[in-house]
Write a protein that holds these residues in place. Structure first.
Motif, short mmCIF file in Angstrom:
data_model
loop_
_atom_site.label_atom_id
_atom_site.label_comp_id
_atom_site.label_asym_id
_atom_site.label_seq_id
_atom_site.Cartn_x
_atom_site.Cartn_y
_atom_site.Cartn_z
N LEU A 82 0.82 -1.22 0.00
CA LEU A 82 0.00 0.00 0.00
C LEU A 82 0.85 1.27 0.00
O LEU A 82 0.39 2.33 0.38
CB LEU A 82 -0.93 0.00 1.22
CG LEU A 82 -2.03 -1.07 1.24
CD1 LEU A 82 -2.90 -0.91 2.48
CD2 LEU A 82 -2.89 -1.00 -0.01
N ALA A 83 2.11 1.15 -0.44
CA ALA A 83 3.00 2.31 -0.41
C ALA A 83 2.48 3.45 -1.29
O ALA A 83 2.74 4.62 -1.01
CB ALA A 83 4.41 1.90 -0.88
N TYR A 84 1.74 3.09 -2.33
CA TYR A 84 1.24 4.12 -3.25
C TYR A 84 0.24 5.06 -2.57
O TYR A 84 0.03 6.18 -3.02
CB TYR A 84 0.59 3.46 -4.46
CG TYR A 84 0.52 4.34 -5.68
CD1 TYR A 84 1.67 4.70 -6.36
CD2 TYR A 84 -0.69 4.82 -6.14
CE1 TYR A 84 1.62 5.50 -7.48
CE2 TYR A 84 -0.75 5.62 -7.27
CZ TYR A 84 0.41 5.96 -7.93
OH TYR A 84 0.35 6.77 -9.04
N PHE A 85 -0.39 4.58 -1.48
CA PHE A 85 -1.39 5.39 -0.79
C PHE A 85 -0.78 6.18 0.36
O PHE A 85 -1.45 7.03 0.95
CB PHE A 85 -2.51 4.49 -0.24
CG PHE A 85 -3.22 3.71 -1.30
CD1 PHE A 85 -4.30 4.25 -1.97
CD2 PHE A 85 -2.79 2.44 -1.65
CE1 PHE A 85 -4.96 3.54 -2.96
CE2 PHE A 85 -3.44 1.72 -2.64
CZ PHE A 85 -4.53 2.27 -3.29
N ARG A 86 0.48 5.93 0.68
CA ARG A 86 1.13 6.57 1.83
C ARG A 86 1.33 8.05 1.55
O ARG A 86 1.96 8.45 0.58
CB ARG A 86 2.47 5.89 2.09
CG ARG A 86 3.22 6.38 3.31
CD ARG A 86 4.38 5.42 3.58
NE ARG A 86 5.20 5.90 4.67
CZ ARG A 86 6.32 6.60 4.51
NH1 ARG A 86 6.73 6.91 3.30
NH2 ARG A 86 7.01 6.99 5.55
N GLY A 87 0.78 8.89 2.42
CA GLY A 87 0.91 10.33 2.23
C GLY A 87 0.08 10.89 1.10
O GLY A 87 0.32 12.00 0.64
N ASN A 88 -0.90 10.13 0.61
CA ASN A 88 -1.72 10.58 -0.52
C ASN A 88 -3.19 10.46 -0.15
O ASN A 88 -3.78 9.38 -0.24
CB ASN A 88 -1.41 9.74 -1.77
CG ASN A 88 -1.97 10.36 -3.03
OD1 ASN A 88 -3.11 10.79 -3.05
ND2 ASN A 88 -1.17 10.39 -4.08
N VAL A 89 -3.78 11.55 0.31
CA VAL A 89 -5.15 11.52 0.81
C VAL A 89 -6.14 11.18 -0.30
O VAL A 89 -7.14 10.49 -0.07
CB VAL A 89 -5.51 12.86 1.48
CG1 VAL A 89 -5.47 14.01 0.50
CG2 VAL A 89 -6.87 12.78 2.14
N THR A 90 -5.88 11.63 -1.52
CA THR A 90 -6.79 11.34 -2.63
C THR A 90 -6.94 9.85 -2.86
O THR A 90 -8.05 9.31 -2.94
CB THR A 90 -6.29 12.01 -3.92
OG1 THR A 90 -6.21 13.42 -3.73
CG2 THR A 90 -7.22 11.70 -5.09
N TYR A 91 -5.83 9.16 -2.96
CA TYR A 91 -5.88 7.73 -3.24
C TYR A 91 -6.36 6.94 -2.04
O TYR A 91 -6.94 5.86 -2.19
CB TYR A 91 -4.51 7.23 -3.69
CG TYR A 91 -4.06 7.79 -5.02
CD1 TYR A 91 -4.94 8.51 -5.82
CD2 TYR A 91 -2.77 7.60 -5.49
CE1 TYR A 91 -4.55 9.03 -7.03
CE2 TYR A 91 -2.36 8.11 -6.71
CZ TYR A 91 -3.26 8.83 -7.48
OH TYR A 91 -2.86 9.34 -8.69
N THR A 92 -6.14 7.46 -0.83
CA THR A 92 -6.65 6.79 0.36
C THR A 92 -8.18 6.83 0.38
O THR A 92 -8.85 5.85 0.71
CB THR A 92 -6.09 7.45 1.64
OG1 THR A 92 -4.67 7.40 1.61
CG2 THR A 92 -6.59 6.72 2.89
N ILE A 93 -8.75 7.98 0.01
CA ILE A 93 -10.20 8.10 -0.09
C ILE A 93 -10.75 7.12 -1.12
O ILE A 93 -11.75 6.42 -0.89
CB ILE A 93 -10.61 9.54 -0.44
CG1 ILE A 93 -10.39 10.46 0.76
CG2 ILE A 93 -12.07 9.60 -0.90
CD1 ILE A 93 -10.62 11.93 0.46
N LEU A 94 -10.10 7.05 -2.28
CA LEU A 94 -10.53 6.11 -3.32
C LEU A 94 -10.44 4.67 -2.83
O LEU A 94 -11.32 3.85 -3.12
CB LEU A 94 -9.68 6.30 -4.58
CG LEU A 94 -9.90 7.60 -5.34
CD1 LEU A 94 -8.87 7.74 -6.47
CD2 LEU A 94 -11.30 7.67 -5.92
#
Length: 318
Positions: A82-94
């Protein structure tokens, strides 16, 4: 020719900061030389860059998105799944939206009788009490949030995902993670409550009818903010009709306003009142950002090269 965000010098070969997306000359290209707004999301939990001379690295601020992901039983650090979502609120919401949508499918199958895809009324009521903000039970406060991430079908979640995917990273240039979450959830909750209040006032929704699901309120709040900040941003309606973003947004708002004013807040099974409330919240936040922050002009407004910081490209799909 591009201009430096700091000194305003014309630059033929500008440097684009990978943290904040700003445009800078060689003198101001380093994050510390242009007071980079993206550095507030920097986090080094494993001390990869710790040279032993700067103890402040251990006290670096951790974004709210990182704190949420850190609680998951999956490695979200560099190199993790899940490194791609780390520090990325947009992708975390998705991610939360699509996981919730998957849970909806699992729950609906689990609550249906064996050999059937249809739930009994009692089971359907249980399903709604988990995922749907309903006019029958607005006091179920958890549905204020779960209904934002739940959706009514693939087309519904796909549309909201497209809006958030393309415009979310632009908004992240102006808001910290906590502010982004506050806008998305706050607009979603207000939009959902507004929709069921109209349903309650109109009546006629039946014992198990009515209710609202979807991230449309939050997604359109994001769209509203970006429209205020960058009204001339070129987008492609239906992926092939070019137009400025403000025309698309105003047209969308006008349709919602006419339907809500004409008593069709839920016409076509669409939560038009929720859409309208989301846009209004976005317009208000956009005006606040515009008055309190330095908004880059058309020649300076560019997206980054892609990757964990956000998708590349300079225009939306609509």
């Amino acid at each position: 020719m591009a201009k430096c965000d700091v000194c305003g010098a014309a630059v033929s070969m500008p440097y684009n900061c990978r943290h904040c997306g700003g445009t800078h000359c060689s003198q101001h290209r380093l994050p510390e030389n242009h007071s980079c707004s993206g550095l507030h999301q920097w986090n080094d939990p494993k001390g990869v860059f710790d040279s032993g001379f700067d103890s402040s690295a251990d006290n670096a601020e951790t974004s709210s998105t990182d704190r949420i992901l850190a609680k998951l039983p999956i490695d979200t650090g560099p190199g993790g799944p899940l490194a791609y979502f780390r520090g990325n609120v947009t992708y975390t919401i998705l991610l939360f939206m699509w996981v919730t949508f998957l849970l909806q499918q699992v729950a609906s199958l689990g609550l249906a009788p064996r050999g059937s895809l249809e739930m009994y009324p009692s089971a359907y009521e249980t399903y709604r009490s988990i995922f749907v903000l309903t006019p029958q039970n607005p006091e179920y406060a958890w549905t204020w949030v779960t209904s934002i991430f739940a959706h009514g079908g693939l087309i519904h979640i796909a549309f909201n995902s497209i809006v958030i995917f393309f415009f979310g990273p632009l908004l992240a240039r102006y808001l910290r993670d906590r502010q982004f979450w506050a806008l998305f959830l706050g607009a979603g909750i207000l939009a959902g409550l507004a929709q069921i209040m109209i349903q309650i006032s109109e009546g006629g929704y039946g014992l198990l009818g009515g209710g609202v699901v979807g991230a449309s309120g939050g997604a359109l709040a994001i769209l509203g903010v970006i429209t205020v900040l960058h009204p001339q941003l070129r987008v492609y309606f239906m992926f092939f009709i070019p137009m400025p973003l403000w025309i698309l947004t105003v047209g969308f708002a006008a349709i919602s306003l006419l339907l809500v004013g004409g008593g069709g807040a839920g016409a076509g099974g669409i939560a038009h009142a929720a859409h309208l409330v989301g846009l209004v919240v976005g317009f208000a936040v956009g005006e606040y950002i515009k008055r309190t922050q330095n908004v880059r002009g058309p020649n300076q407004f560019q997206l980054g090269p892609g990757g964990p910081g956000g998708p590349g490209g300079g225009r939306g799909p609509f």
